[in-house]
Design a protein around this motif. Structure first.
Motif: not given
Length: 312
Positions: A274, A311, A232-233
């Motif tokens: 997540l 994440e 996600a990052l």
């Protein structure tokens, strides 16, 4: 999970002692003369021994005395370096402390230690004694001369039962666990067969009471199917093949992740989840943490479905 995985500290070996056959003790101080990062019973540190050799050792001294003490069994390449090369005055790099085996408040404790597994248990016994808790320790080893810290443990009298296998046979775990009262927490550290046997017995007699720490990976017998991981990052999606760990796939994609043991025992690569359902294969998370699914150790754990979002 407790601890800051990224803290690196340069330490100097202040003292080296022979604790038992095949076990040396190191006392470490901060190389700059300052304070070492604080720790509580159950914590361990990573020791960076060069050439990508990183080993985890439990802290077995007094959390209040300003030093770190280790007990190192000569077993494998990392500990061989410690035994054969490390001497007083040498400087080492460390990471942590990190605590996946924290001593929780309880009125009663049963401590079970096998061999070098006594190292995290030693400060736990001291803390339980200081708190006025009701506790006992069953400590087994191959032979008396190979069992460390016997002098220190002798001050506790009959709270401690020492059982060298060559004199007394294997630990009688059935007897030890037969009288576990409600509210007792069981802390166990030692070789894998011992921990597995304690897990089996506690599941029947004292569900929810057991806390363990392993020095070796759990046997991995689960399926190894391919799946996708969304980072996600980083904005990347990577394929994790059947023969590859999430950590390896992420590293190949150019994303740096702090890691150490790479076998699910240290907790360094703990990563927030997540979306998706992890297939936990580590030796760090509790049953409650596994059921929650909010974190996973990406060096060994996998996905129960076709996709995870992490994440990273």
């Amino acid at each position: 999970m407790a601890g800051d995985n990224a803290i690196e500290t340069e330490v100097v070996v202040a003292e080296r002692t022979d604790l038992a056959d095949g076990i040396v003790g190191l006392t470490l101080r901060a190389a700059d003369g300052g304070a070492l990062p604080p720790w509580r019973p159950g914590a361990h540190i990573d020791v960076l021994l060069g050439d990508d050799v990183v080993r985890q050792y439990s802290l077995c001294g007094d959390p209040e005395d300003g030093t770190w003490r280790l007990g190192v069994l000569k077993e494998g390449p990392g500990s061989t370096i410690v035994h054969e090369r490390i001497r007083p005055g040498d400087r080492l790099r460390t990471r942590g402390p990190r605590n996946n085996f924290a001593l929780e408040d309880a009125p009663r404790y049963l401590f079970l230690a096998g061999g070098i597994g006594i190292t995290p248990i030693l400060p736990m016994a001291a803390a339980a004694e200081a708190a006025g808790a009701d506790w006992r320790l069953l400590y087994g080893g191959r032979r008396l001369s190979a069992m460390a810290f016997l002098d220190e443990l002798s001050r506790y009298g009959d709270r401690v039962e020492v059982r060298p296998q060559d004199e007394s046979g294997p630990l009688d775990l059935d007897a030890a666990l037969a009288s576990v009262e409600p509210g007792t927490l069981v802390y166990c550290c030692g070789p894998e067969p011992m921990i597995a046997a304690v897990e089996e017995r506690c599941a029947e007699r004292a569900p929810g009471a057991l806390r363990t720490e392993r020095f070796a990976a759990r046997p991995d017998t689960g399926p190894r199917e391919a799946f996708e991981v969304e980072l996600a990052l980083s904005g990347k999606t990577v394929e994790v093949p059947a023969g590859c760990s999430i950590l390896e796939a992420v590293e190949k994609a150019g994303v740096d992740v702090l890691s150490s043991c790479r076998e699910g025992t240290c907790g360094t690569c703990e990563t927030p989840v997540l979306e998706g359902e992890p297939d936990h294969r580590d030796a760090v998370l509790t049953d409650a943490e596994r059921a929650d699914g909010g974190f996973m150790m990406i060096c060994v754990s996998r996905s129960r479905g076709p996709r995870l979002t992490l994440e990273l």
